[in-house]
Design an enzyme around this catalytic site. Structure first.
Site, PDB file in Angstrom:
ATOM      1  N   ALA A  26      -4.191   6.618   6.420  1.00 43.30           N
ATOM      2  CA  ALA A  26      -3.638   6.014   6.288  1.00 43.30           C
ATOM      3  C   ALA A  26      -2.466   5.642   5.457  1.00 43.30           C
ATOM      4  CB  ALA A  26      -4.743   5.553   5.400  1.00 43.30           C
ATOM      5  N   ARG A  84       9.741   4.423  12.762  1.00 43.43           N
ATOM      6  CA  ARG A  84      10.127   2.705  12.636  1.00 43.43           C
ATOM      7  C   ARG A  84      12.213   3.399  12.940  1.00 43.43           C
ATOM      8  NH1 ARG A  84       5.770   1.187  10.950  1.00 43.43           N
ATOM      9  NH2 ARG A  84       4.879   0.793  12.013  1.00 43.43           N
ATOM     10  N   CYS A 139     -13.145   2.204   5.569  1.00 45.16           N
ATOM     11  CA  CYS A 139     -13.994   1.669   5.078  1.00 45.16           C
ATOM     12  C   CYS A 139     -15.017   0.645   5.980  1.00 45.16           C
ATOM     13  CB  CYS A 139     -12.831   0.486   5.178  1.00 45.16           C
ATOM     14  SG  CYS A 139     -11.482   0.593   4.479  1.00 45.16           S
ATOM     15  N   ARG A 193       4.845   9.246  19.873  1.00 40.02           N
ATOM     16  CA  ARG A 193       5.889   8.236  19.383  1.00 40.02           C
ATOM     17  C   ARG A 193       6.586   9.414  18.501  1.00 40.02           C
ATOM     18  NH1 ARG A 193       3.798   3.217  16.135  1.00 40.02           N
ATOM     19  NH2 ARG A 193       3.103   1.653  18.019  1.00 40.02           N
ATOM     20  N   VAL A 226      -2.979  22.743   5.373  1.00 43.76           N
ATOM     21  CA  VAL A 226      -1.253  23.065   4.132  1.00 43.76           C
ATOM     22  C   VAL A 226      -2.538  23.671   3.335  1.00 43.76           C
ATOM     23  CG1 VAL A 226       0.282  22.679   3.087  1.00 43.76           C
ATOM     24  CG2 VAL A 226       0.108  21.461   5.023  1.00 43.76           C
ATOM     25  N   ASP A 277      -4.710   7.779  -1.905  1.00 45.07           N
ATOM     26  CA  ASP A 277      -6.094   8.505  -2.726  1.00 45.07           C
ATOM     27  C   ASP A 277      -5.275   9.342  -3.565  1.00 45.07           C
ATOM     28  OD1 ASP A 277      -6.730   6.006  -1.619  1.00 45.07           O
ATOM     29  OD2 ASP A 277      -8.490   7.578  -0.735  1.00 45.07           O
ATOM     30  N   ASN A 296      -1.675   1.740   2.282  1.00 46.70           N
ATOM     31  CA  ASN A 296      -1.657   1.763   3.453  1.00 46.70           C
ATOM     32  C   ASN A 296       0.116   0.606   3.499  1.00 46.70           C
ATOM     33  OD1 ASN A 296      -2.929   1.686   6.625  1.00 46.70           O
ATOM     34  ND2 ASN A 296      -4.231   1.207   5.045  1.00 46.70           N
ATOM     35  N   TRP A 348     -13.333 -29.641  -8.145  1.00 49.88           N
ATOM     36  CA  TRP A 348     -12.558 -28.306  -8.952  1.00 49.88           C
ATOM     37  C   TRP A 348     -13.291 -26.885  -8.048  1.00 49.88           C
ATOM     38  CZ3 TRP A 348      -8.979 -28.987 -13.025  1.00 49.88           C
ATOM     39  CH2 TRP A 348      -8.456 -29.707 -13.862  1.00 49.88           C
ATOM     40  N   ARG A 404     -10.575 -24.055 -17.264  1.00 53.32           N
ATOM     41  CA  ARG A 404     -10.310 -24.401 -17.719  1.00 53.32           C
ATOM     42  C   ARG A 404     -11.262 -24.408 -18.812  1.00 53.32           C
ATOM     43  NH1 ARG A 404     -12.044 -30.091 -15.335  1.00 53.32           N
ATOM     44  NH2 ARG A 404     -13.894 -29.021 -15.648  1.00 53.32           N
TER      45      ARG A 404
HETATM   46  C1  FAD Z   1     -17.180   4.425   3.133  1.00 51.34           C
HETATM   47  C2  FAD Z   1     -15.732   3.979   2.537  1.00 51.34           C
HETATM   48  C3  FAD Z   1     -16.040   2.721   3.146  1.00 51.34           C
HETATM   49  C4  FAD Z   1     -14.110   2.414   2.205  1.00 51.34           C
HETATM   50  N1  FAD Z   1     -13.963   0.667   2.109  1.00 51.34           N
HETATM   51  C5  FAD Z   1     -13.317   0.343   1.546  1.00 51.34           C
HETATM   52  C6  FAD Z   1     -12.677  -0.946   1.694  1.00 51.34           C
HETATM   53  O1  FAD Z   1     -13.849  -1.934   2.010  1.00 51.34           O
HETATM   54  N2  FAD Z   1     -11.746  -1.228   1.308  1.00 51.34           N
HETATM   55  C7  FAD Z   1     -10.246  -0.409   0.777  1.00 51.34           C
HETATM   56  O2  FAD Z   1      -9.128  -0.532   0.420  1.00 51.34           O
HETATM   57  N3  FAD Z   1     -10.627   0.483   1.159  1.00 51.34           N
HETATM   58  C8  FAD Z   1     -12.043   1.386   1.503  1.00 51.34           C
HETATM   59  N4  FAD Z   1     -12.215   3.087   1.158  1.00 51.34           N
HETATM   60  C9  FAD Z   1     -11.391   3.833   0.719  1.00 51.34           C
HETATM   61  C10 FAD Z   1     -10.245   3.475   1.497  1.00 51.34           C
HETATM   62  O3  FAD Z   1     -10.601   4.539   3.255  1.00 51.34           O
HETATM   63  C11 FAD Z   1      -9.026   5.309   1.246  1.00 51.34           C
HETATM   64  O4  FAD Z   1      -8.108   4.686   0.109  1.00 51.34           O
HETATM   65  C12 FAD Z   1      -8.238   5.568   2.275  1.00 51.34           C
HETATM   66  O5  FAD Z   1      -8.808   5.665   3.023  1.00 51.34           O
HETATM   67  C13 FAD Z   1      -6.993   6.363   1.199  1.00 51.34           C
HETATM   68  O6  FAD Z   1      -6.365   6.848   2.645  1.00 51.34           O
HETATM   69  P1  FAD Z   1      -5.366   8.132   2.182  1.00 51.34           P
HETATM   70  O7  FAD Z   1      -4.691   8.501   3.243  1.00 51.34           O
HETATM   71  O8  FAD Z   1      -4.851   8.357   0.723  1.00 51.34           O
HETATM   72  O9  FAD Z   1      -6.723   9.362   2.487  1.00 51.34           O
HETATM   73  P2  FAD Z   1      -7.537   9.708   3.393  1.00 51.34           P
HETATM   74  O10 FAD Z   1      -7.774   8.470   4.629  1.00 51.34           O
HETATM   75  O11 FAD Z   1      -8.629  10.568   2.889  1.00 51.34           O
HETATM   76  O12 FAD Z   1      -6.351  11.099   3.957  1.00 51.34           O
HETATM   77  C14 FAD Z   1      -6.584  11.843   3.867  1.00 51.34           C
HETATM   78  C15 FAD Z   1      -6.089  12.863   5.286  1.00 51.34           C
HETATM   79  O13 FAD Z   1      -5.698  14.028   4.704  1.00 51.34           O
HETATM   80  C16 FAD Z   1      -6.310  15.104   4.936  1.00 51.34           C
HETATM   81  N5  FAD Z   1      -5.802  16.352   4.144  1.00 51.34           N
HETATM   82  C17 FAD Z   1      -6.327  16.962   2.974  1.00 51.34           C
HETATM   83  N6  FAD Z   1      -6.099  17.386   2.291  1.00 51.34           N
HETATM   84  C18 FAD Z   1      -5.110  18.344   3.500  1.00 51.34           C
HETATM   85  C19 FAD Z   1      -4.625  19.554   3.936  1.00 51.34           C
HETATM   86  N7  FAD Z   1      -4.434  20.223   2.773  1.00 51.34           N
HETATM   87  N8  FAD Z   1      -3.754  19.827   4.961  1.00 51.34           N
HETATM   88  C20 FAD Z   1      -4.159  19.108   6.062  1.00 51.34           C
HETATM   89  N9  FAD Z   1      -4.703  17.866   5.552  1.00 51.34           N
HETATM   90  C21 FAD Z   1      -5.388  17.410   4.212  1.00 51.34           C
HETATM   91  C22 FAD Z   1      -8.178  14.503   5.107  1.00 51.34           C
HETATM   92  O14 FAD Z   1      -8.427  15.358   5.907  1.00 51.34           O
HETATM   93  C23 FAD Z   1      -7.174  13.113   4.919  1.00 51.34           C
HETATM   94  O15 FAD Z   1      -7.292  13.357   6.453  1.00 51.34           O
HETATM   95  C24 FAD Z   1     -13.447   3.083   1.820  1.00 51.34           C
HETATM   96  C25 FAD Z   1     -13.834   4.458   1.849  1.00 51.34           C
HETATM   97  C26 FAD Z   1     -14.937   5.056   2.223  1.00 51.34           C
HETATM   98  C27 FAD Z   1     -15.045   6.610   2.203  1.00 51.34           C
END
Ligand code: FAD
Length: 456
Positions: free
Chosen positions: A12, A23, A46, A73, A83, A288, A310, A439, A447
């Site tokens: 994300a 872009r 999610c 793109r 990494v 995260d 995002n 309400w 309230r």
């Molecule tokens: C089951 C589940 C349900 C969820 N439901 C919700 C929801 O309803 N609403 C909501 O807001 N959030 C939800 N979340 C949380 C949301 O999915 C995460 O907050 C979001 O994916 C975070 O995005 P990110 O890009 O920061 O991290 P991630 O999605 O964890 O992406 C990080 C990426 O970095 C890669 N990576 C890490 N280290 C390295 C490295 N050294 N070299 C190369 N690649 C690497 C990983 O493989 C991973 O693909 C949910 C999560 C889970 C697991």
């Protein structure tokens, strides 16, 4: 001369950043190289509970953009490539191809760290046994589905009762499993106060789930063939043919720590409002792996949510692409559901308010999601926290049926605007019998909170 932007992490935050930068700047001006160690990009973790539960038919429905679409793109996306080091003074990263084992340095002018979170998986006997599953990635979801298909038994234990735990409990129920949720805390959904968590507990029991609180898992027990057979706590054993772990996450910041970048109290990277790592002009971080500013308490917090990831990505991509954007902070809004129970929260819980040194009053009300006389009117409980004396809104929690979750967005806006509960009472919210009582429940809670502030 073209600059190079390197992105670590292809989900994300990372790919939103890469896409936004693209872009703003074409390939002649900005080369973009992204490293992803997994098999997928831009997927919705999610959605995993709904895929496992059967509401979403196909894994690929959860993929927003494939590696090929990113490459089309002009993003040089290197899949299955991890990494392993960031050399900050040398402006380069070391990456290993996980298929071939080959390692190479790649230089950068600008760097984005978007490494996400790692699930908590405490070392304990049996934790890696067949039949024990996390649900962090699409591979995890597929492995769980494979186990569900292959397993003859019908007992599931979910460890942890945060939003992922309760969503997975529902998914397993939908798959026909008898579900036990083993929870270390006083009530499920620790992001709520325990009195509101109790409502979730009661509802889950009503759905036929067994909810065990104050229970710390000590061991996963296995059959002679190694397959999981039960989850053990200090006091009891809970039989299981499949175990799902939902024990929370921690920021994935090993690389950043080793590179000497600044981390906060929760182990997340610290950034400025433009999502630049503090003290570093050409390194951004988001999603995260970072801590965020809580606009209500004024403190840094760790909240791992896709909605933030995002937005961080957009802001980072704007900065890295030569534009300008900021991420002001969060109020801590989150929604989820278990079966037809909707759960929502924003702002501070009582313990957050105390930790921030704030004095507060609380008001809890019960109302209905539509006019009481309208067919299907369902009960909704709203709890509100307001600051003692000033009446500033501090937090709202809502548990109820239809229409409960997204009602919290009104409170999120009011929190962001720094409104008092007295001002919330006067908000011009929509009303017609199918949608709310005259309400609205949020106004009724405001309230009551305003009265508590006056008499406080
Ligand atoms: C089951 C589940 C349900 C969820 N439901 C919700 C929801 O309803 N609403 C909501 O807001 N959030 C939800 N979340 C949380 C949301 O999915 C995460 O907050 C979001 O994916 C975070 O995005 P990110 O890009 O920061 O991290 P991630 O999605 O964890 O992406 C990080 C990426 O970095 C890669 N990576 C890490 N280290 C390295 C490295 N050294 N070299 C190369 N690649 C690497 C990983 O493989 C991973 O693909 C949910 C999560 C889970 C697991």
């Amino acid at each position: 001369m073209s600059e190079r932007l390197v992105v670590i992490g292809g989900d994300a935050a990372g790919m939103s950043a890469a896409s936004q930068a693209r872009r703003l700047k074409g390939p002649d001006e900005l080369e973009i190289v992204a490293f992803e160690r997994g098999h997928f990009t831009s997927f919705s973790a999610c959605g995993i509970p709904y895929w496992v539960g059967g509401d979403v038919a196909h894994r690929d429905d959860l993929i927003a953009r494939t590696p090929e679409e990113h490459r089309a793109r002009d993003i040089d996306l290197r899949m299955r490539t991890e990494v392993t080091r960031i050399d900050v003074p040398g402006q380069r990263v070391l990456a290993r191809d996980l298929e071939s084992g080959a390692e190479a340095w790649t230089g950068y002018d600008k760097l984005v760290i978007a490494t996400g979170a790692r699930p908590v998986r405490p070392r304990m006997p049996g934790i890696d046994a067949p039949g024990v599953h996390g649900v962090q990635t699409l591979d995890d979801g597929q492995a769980l589905l494979d186990t569900l298909t292959a397993t003859e038994g019908r007992r599931a234990v979910v460890v942890g009762a945060g939003y992922i735990g309760v969503e997975m409990a529902e998914a397993l129920c939908q798959r026909g499993y008898r579900v036990t949720v083993v929870n270390r805390g006083a009530e499920p959904m620790a992001t709520l106060d325990p009195d509101m968590g109790r409502l979730v507990h009661d509802a889950m029991s009503g759905f036929g789930m067994e909810m065990v609180n104050h229970a710390e898992v000590t061991e996963i027990l296995t059959h002679d063939d190694g397959q999981v057979r039960a989850v053990a706590t200090k006091d009891a054993e809970y039989p299981a043919d499949v175990v799902v772990l939902g024990m929370g996450v921690q920021p994935e910041t090993t690389l950043a720590r080793e590179a000497g970048l600044p981390l906060g109290e929760y182990g997340g990277l610290l950034t400025d409002l433009a999502m630049r790592v503090r003290g570093y002009e050409n390194i951004w971080a988001g999603g995260d792996c970072v801590e965020v500013l809580d606009l209500v308490s004024g403190r840094e917090r760790y909240i791992a949510l896709g909605t933030h990831a995002n937005k961080h990505g957009q802001v980072i991509g704007s900065g890295a692409g030569g534009g300008y954007a900021t991420f002001p902070g969060v109020v801590g809004t989150a929604v989820s559901k278990v079966c037809d129970l909707e759960i929502a929260r924003t702002g501070l819980r009582e313990k957050d308010a105390r930790a921030a040194g704030l004095r507060y009053v609380t008001a809890t009300i019960e109302s209905t999601h539509s006019a009481g006389y309208y067919p299907g009117a369902a009960v909704m409980t709203v709890k509100m926290l307001a600051e003692y004396r000033t009446g500033r809104l501090l937090g709202v929690q809502i548990v109820g049926r239809e229409g409960a979750a997204k009602r919290v967005d009104v409170a999120a806006v009011a929190l962001t605007a720094g409104m008092t509960v007295e001002q919330v009472v006067s908000l011009d919210l929509g009303y017609a019998p199918p949608f709310s009582p005259v309400w609205d429940p949020v106004l009724v809670a405001a309230r009551k909170a305003a009265r508590a502030v006056r008499t406080g």
